[in-house]
Design an enzyme around this catalytic site. Sequence first.
Site, PDB file in Angstrom:
ATOM      1  N   GLN A  29       0.851  -1.181   0.000  1.00 29.42           N
ATOM      2  CA  GLN A  29       0.000   0.000   0.000  1.00 29.42           C
ATOM      3  C   GLN A  29       0.891   1.236   0.000  1.00 29.42           C
ATOM      4  OE1 GLN A  29      -2.153   1.412   3.667  1.00 29.42           O
ATOM      5  NE2 GLN A  29      -3.934   1.005   2.394  1.00 29.42           N
TER       6      GLN A  29
ATOM      7  N   ARG B 140      -8.613  -7.248  10.854  1.00 32.42           N
ATOM      8  CA  ARG B 140      -8.490  -7.713  12.243  1.00 32.42           C
ATOM      9  C   ARG B 140      -8.661  -9.216  12.395  1.00 32.42           C
ATOM     10  NH1 ARG B 140     -12.780  -3.440  14.152  1.00 32.42           N
ATOM     11  NH2 ARG B 140     -13.425  -3.971  12.034  1.00 32.42           N
TER      12      ARG B 140
ATOM     13  N   TYR C 200      -6.450  10.664   4.171  1.00 34.71           N
ATOM     14  CA  TYR C 200      -5.080  10.951   3.735  1.00 34.71           C
ATOM     15  C   TYR C 200      -5.141  11.903   2.538  1.00 34.71           C
ATOM     16  CZ  TYR C 200      -3.167   7.416   6.904  1.00 34.71           C
ATOM     17  OH  TYR C 200      -2.786   6.725   8.024  1.00 34.71           O
TER      18      TYR C 200
HETATM   19  C1  LIG Z   1      -4.139  -2.218  13.665  1.00 33.17           C
HETATM   20  C2  LIG Z   1      -4.704  -1.706  12.380  1.00 33.17           C
HETATM   21  C3  LIG Z   1      -3.896  -0.986  11.496  1.00 33.17           C
HETATM   22  C4  LIG Z   1      -4.411  -0.525  10.277  1.00 33.17           C
HETATM   23  N1  LIG Z   1      -3.576   0.100   9.383  1.00 33.17           N
HETATM   24  C5  LIG Z   1      -4.058   0.451   8.176  1.00 33.17           C
HETATM   25  C6  LIG Z   1      -3.196   0.981   7.183  1.00 33.17           C
HETATM   26  O1  LIG Z   1      -1.981   1.128   7.373  1.00 33.17           O
HETATM   27  N2  LIG Z   1      -3.748   1.333   5.997  1.00 33.17           N
HETATM   28  C7  LIG Z   1      -5.079   1.169   5.737  1.00 33.17           C
HETATM   29  O2  LIG Z   1      -5.533   1.497   4.646  1.00 33.17           O
HETATM   30  N3  LIG Z   1      -5.910   0.656   6.645  1.00 33.17           N
HETATM   31  C8  LIG Z   1      -5.426   0.278   7.838  1.00 33.17           C
HETATM   32  N4  LIG Z   1      -6.263  -0.311   8.739  1.00 33.17           N
HETATM   33  C9  LIG Z   1      -7.689  -0.550   8.357  1.00 33.17           C
HETATM   34  C10 LIG Z   1      -7.874  -1.946   7.764  1.00 33.17           C
HETATM   35  O3  LIG Z   1      -7.178  -2.099   6.555  1.00 33.17           O
HETATM   36  C11 LIG Z   1      -9.356  -2.203   7.476  1.00 33.17           C
HETATM   37  O4  LIG Z   1      -9.793  -1.197   6.566  1.00 33.17           O
HETATM   38  C12 LIG Z   1     -10.219  -2.176   8.737  1.00 33.17           C
HETATM   39  O5  LIG Z   1      -9.566  -2.798   9.815  1.00 33.17           O
HETATM   40  C13 LIG Z   1     -11.572  -2.861   8.486  1.00 33.17           C
HETATM   41  O6  LIG Z   1     -11.383  -4.201   8.122  1.00 33.17           O
HETATM   42  P1  LIG Z   1     -11.618  -5.410   9.192  1.00 33.17           P
HETATM   43  O7  LIG Z   1     -12.987  -5.241   9.743  1.00 33.17           O
HETATM   44  O8  LIG Z   1     -11.453  -6.658   8.381  1.00 33.17           O
HETATM   45  O9  LIG Z   1     -10.575  -5.267  10.255  1.00 33.17           O
HETATM   46  C14 LIG Z   1      -5.767  -0.769   9.956  1.00 33.17           C
HETATM   47  C15 LIG Z   1      -6.570  -1.494  10.842  1.00 33.17           C
HETATM   48  C16 LIG Z   1      -6.058  -1.967  12.043  1.00 33.17           C
HETATM   49  C17 LIG Z   1      -6.945  -2.762  12.942  1.00 33.17           C
END
Ligand SMILES: Cc1cc2nc3c(=O)[nH]c(=O)nc-3n(C[C@H](O)[C@H](O)[C@H](O)COP(=O)(O)O)c2cc1C
Length: 398
Positions: free
Chosen positions: A107, A351, A175
């Site tokens: 990314q 997650r 961003y």
């Molecule tokens: C610890 C953590 C770090 C994350 N870092 C990023 C990131 O660097 N870039 C990004 O686009 N999304 C980031 N996200 C968001 C995830 O990519 C995702 O959009 C979000 O967790 C929802 O998906 P999920 O329900 O499967 O966790 C992060 C999420 C978590 C929990």
Amino acid sequence: MSSIEPLAAGPDPFAPARLGPITLRNRIVKAATFEGVTPEHVVTDALIEFHRRIARGGAGMTTVAFCAVSADGCGTPNEMILTERVVPGLERLAEAVHAEGAAVSAQIGHAGAVATAIGQRGLSPSPIFSPRTLRRTRAVTEEDIARIIADFARGARMVAESGFDAVEIHLGHGYLASEFLSPKLNRRTDRWGGSLENRARFPREVARAVRAAVGGRLAVIAKLNMTDGVPGGLWLDESVEVARMLETDGTLDAIELTGGSSLENPMYLFRGEAPLVEMAALMPQPARLAFRIFGKRFLREYPFEEAYFLAYARQFRAALEMPLILLGGINRLGTIRRAMAEGFELVAMGRGLLREPDLVNKLRSAQSTEALCVHCNKCVPTIYRGTHCVLERHNAAG
Ligand SMILES: Cc1cc2nc3c(=O)[nH]c(=O)nc-3n(C[C@H](O)[C@H](O)[C@H](O)COP(=O)(O)O)c2cc1C
């Protein structure tokens, strides 16, 4: 949840799938979750290990989280910055992931007003007060814009030269590119602001530059906000149009659909509990006290629901032909099948795969039908010391 049960059968989520020029072994992608193990802005063994585990656990593709295209685009002080110094490490990482049979994406982005570089003002389309730095940002000039677009192209080329399979352009989460799209944050009156056409110019130019830099060598994905989750921000009526423009440009192989803003409304991204106590603990006094009192306002909570972005994502599926990646609260095999049946080519999980890096193998072998993740979001504050699920150590086998 009854609304997320499978429809008529869609494609098998565990069978190989095309993504632009590449083939994934299955349709489940690890969403970018910033790993927090790059204090020197370059690849470390811990970063490689993080992605090796995800790959070994069965995901079709893992995503190396936010790599800043320039030093002034870092969203946290310990992110990778795409300079020549990172290439040997990225090569090792790609080899490690490939050895486990998965594909690997990086990314890339510019954090804009979310940037927290020490002693620097963040950059944004128009000056705004940044809650991150407690300073006003500086509006980007024509020269800045040209330089940052060129940085995206250079960064993407490095990712391609390192043997990666895909590059994911960050167009969401408040961003820089997402700030350009926002009618609330972008107050420019030149060709980069005003009409939707003008606000979409920067993300479209970035996507064009990235595609020109990598050609057809690797898949190009964009992570796009469907909504910023704030009044006056980008919302579906416009974001669907932006997606159509990107589709017409033909610069992307897929769009990953997201929402929320690290700048304005972070919990909208995740849903579930806000980890207020854990976040406050990271702060020195008196910021810690202030955060414990006022943090609830910034980290406004939203109840967690399975596939919480599905209803919004359907608007894009109805309007577009191109491949789409469903993201957000996907925890059940039934939801994955439902996404396939509704025409989403891939799903992305964040997650759930932090909690169980081997979840895809478990789902495929029918050892499990639902992730163990409880959406406590206590993984979020761990990004400053090596991102992990605080419950993962209780797993019987690592
Ligand atoms: C610890 C953590 C770090 C994350 N870092 C990023 C990131 O660097 N870039 C990004 O686009 N999304 C980031 N996200 C968001 C995830 O990519 C995702 O959009 C979000 O967790 C929802 O998906 P999920 O329900 O499967 O966790 C992060 C999420 C978590 C929990």
